[in-house]
Design an enzyme around this catalytic site. Structure first.
Site, PDB file in Angstrom:
ATOM      1  NE  ARG A 225     -10.960  -1.324   3.737  1.00  0.00           N
ATOM      2  CZ  ARG A 225     -11.607  -1.533   4.878  1.00  0.00           C
ATOM      3  NH1 ARG A 225     -12.748  -2.185   4.882  1.00  0.00           N
ATOM      4  NH2 ARG A 225     -11.094  -1.109   6.026  1.00  0.00           N
TER       5      ARG A 225
ATOM      6  CE  LYS B 149      -6.516   8.829   8.152  1.00  0.00           C
ATOM      7  NZ  LYS B 149      -7.282   7.659   8.576  1.00  0.00           N
TER       8      LYS B 149
ATOM      9  CD  GLU C  77      -6.610   5.289   2.436  1.00  0.00           C
ATOM     10  OE1 GLU C  77      -7.622   5.468   3.139  1.00  0.00           O
ATOM     11  OE2 GLU C  77      -5.489   5.008   2.918  1.00  0.00           O
TER      12      GLU C  77
ATOM     13  CE  LYS D 155      -3.211   2.634   2.977  1.00  0.00           C
ATOM     14  NZ  LYS D 155      -4.091   2.621   4.171  1.00  0.00           N
TER      15      LYS D 155
ATOM     16  CG  ASP E  91      -5.536   8.010   4.612  1.00  0.00           C
ATOM     17  OD1 ASP E  91      -6.482   8.588   4.025  1.00  0.00           O
ATOM     18  OD2 ASP E  91      -5.683   7.007   5.338  1.00  0.00           O
TER      19      ASP E  91
END
Ligand code: BES
Ligand code: MN
Ligand code: ZN
Length: 494
Positions: free
Chosen positions: A345, A270, A343, A258, A263
């Site tokens: 996965r 978040k 995100e 990954k 992120d």
């Protein structure tokens, strides 16, 4: 660059180092010098020092990582200090603690340390790697140039020290990538780093971008939130020297990492917001995979290895995907996006499907900072490992216990599979139907849908990839978790 060097047990080997380290332990109230005792005795004689007296003076207990220093002055040696370093029970784990303490002692200083090394190969390796990891430093302070220490291991096992250097360099390379801030580390930058290092190590590499990614629906849905430069898909291959791809005797390992360069969570931003600052490390899986394959040419295991890096930024912008979007992954599986913060996965699903459909792997491993839930369950010392192959699980657990990259075998709980149901697509991506709350487990069940019928292992390194404090082998920040685990496992296959 930090250097590790092996020199034989002669007093000349110590003559130019600024610091000399001697491991000790205490058993039944008696101080002992467990490694190369006769050499230590001769050194004591030359220096006219009584090491046991020094230890008694310091009230030493011998526990791993205990460090005492006393001054010396002798014309044969440049060193003005002896470091007495406790090694506890001399196990590999104690030696890692001791080595890391020594590393920390020379961190950020342009000095040379010579250390009496253990005797057994595994122990020498653990100790030497730990010295390098403890000395690791990354910053972008503008007020001083970075000073780089050097370490000499007093041992005749030159090859082991070289091997240790290959592994510790790979780990610190992964750390450097994780530490690099995301204003520098966009997907294009990370892919370019992969090209640079792969070419330097004689590996073949392919980078997909733009239109070449049209089948990679997950990678595009996430990565188009930051369309400049947009996502990248990297494929790197290692073949042992003199081998042809077709050799059927050689297992093919595929590792998918990954590589979320930052992120934010996307539209499902978040929260609380301060959890976002750590998210420059959300590419630690891809960094570990890249570091692993780059260590292989020097170790030359008889295994074929392909690394896939799914690289994207999960940003908040006008082109971010929306909760409720339906996307089509590589291979055609459709997925209803629920929470855009899940995100990882999505980008890995494409990579796993790509590997299953094109690469015929004997082993398919993914490594990812995937879920906060993994950290809730296991904390920061163990990664969550998912696989249905019990033999593979015990092999990886044993390797991690031995080398410090510890993993715990978690269950793929079939009853929770209905968490993946969607009314409008093949799968719901957040895997939250049914309220099972086992977030790391349901994420693994989601990924499994894309791994075909392969020998698949999922490593959720959300807890272990990053250290919140400077302790032992790990600095605050990226740890390089997974590099040792996978390198040692791959070399064990050949
Ligand atoms: N990158 C995070 C997981 C993470 C959290 C890594 C903390 C390291 C430290 C991942 O993309 C994420 O946001 N996961 C969500 C999934 C949820 C929305 C289903 C999570 O774990 O909260
Ligand atoms: Mn996320
Ligand atoms: Zn993430």
């Amino acid at each position: 660059m930090f250097t590790l060097q092996a020199l034989p047990a002669k007093q000349e080997s110590l003559s130019s180092s600024e610091l000399i380290a001697i491991p000790f332990t205490k058993k039944d109230e008696i101080f002992q010098f467990p490694f190369q005792a006769s050499f230590v005795k001769a050194l004591e004689k030359t220096l006219e020092a009584q090491l046991t007296d020094e230890l008694a003076f310091f009230a030493a207990t011998g526990k791993a990582g205990e460090l005492f220093e006393f001054p010396i002055s002798h014309s044969d040696f440049d060193a003005d200090r002896i470091l007495l370093i406790g090694v506890g029970d001399s196990s590999s784990s104690s030696l890692r603690t001791a080595g890391a303490t020594l590393g920390k002692r020379i961190r950020g200083k342009a000095i040379e340390l010579a250390a009496i090394a253990p005797q057994a190969k595994d122990e020498i390796r653990a100790f030497a790697i730990a010295v390098h990891l403890g000395a690791y430093l990354w910053n972008q302070k503008s007020d001083k140039t970075l000073e780089i220490p050097r370490a000499i291991m007093i041992t005749s096992e030159q090859e082991i020290i070289e091997e240790a250097g290959v592994i510790s360099n790979a780990i610190t390379f992964a750390r450097d990538l994780v530490h690099t801030p995301s204003n520098i580390k966009n997907p294009q930058w990370l892919a370019a780093e992969a090209v640079k290092i792969s070419e330097a190590n004689g590996l073949t590499i392919k980078v997909l971008a733009g239109k070449e990614l049209k089948e990679f629906g997950g990678l595009l849905a996430v990565g188009n939130s930051s369309p400049k430069p947009g996502p990248r898909f990297v494929e790197i291959s290692y073949l042992p020297k003199g081998k042809k791809k077709s050799s059927s005797l050689m297992p093919h390992v595929v590792i998918a990492g990954k590589g979320i360069t930052f992120d934010t969570g996307g539209v499902s931003l978040k929260r609380p917001y301060d959890t976002m600052t750590a998210m420059k490390s959300d590419m630690a899986g891809a960094a570990a995979a890249l570091a692993v394959i780059n260590a292989l040419p020097a170790l030359n295991p008889n295994v074929r290895v392909t690394v896939l890096m799914a690289i994207a930024e999960n940003a908040l912008s006008g082109s971010s995907q929306r909760p409720s979007d339906v996307i089509k992954h590589y291979g055609g599986t459709t997925v209803e996006v629920i929470n855009t913060d899940a995100e990882g996965r999505l980008v890995l699903a494409d990579a796993l499907a790509y590997a299953d459909m094109n690469l015929d792997p004997d082993y398919l491993i993914d490594i990812a900072t995937l879920t906060g839930a993994a950290t809730l369950g296991l904390g920061r010392q163990y990664a969550a490992m998912y696989t249905r192959n019990m033999k593979l699980a015990s092999a990886l657990m044993a390797i991690g216990e031995a080398n410090g990259d510890r993993v715990w075998h978690m269950p793929l709980i079939d009853e929770y599979t209905d968490a993946l149901e969607s009314d409008i697509a093949d799968l719901n991506h957040t895997a939250d139907k049914g309220d099972y709350s086992a977030g790391s487990v349901t994420a693994a069940l989601f990924l499994e849908k894309f791994a075909g019928n392969r020998n698949w292992v999922h490593l959720d390194i959300a807890g272990t990839a990053r250290s919140e404090s400077d302790s032992g082998e790990n600095p605050k920040g990226g740890t390089g978790f997974g590099v040792r685990l996978l390198v040692d496992w791959i070399t064990s296959l050949s």
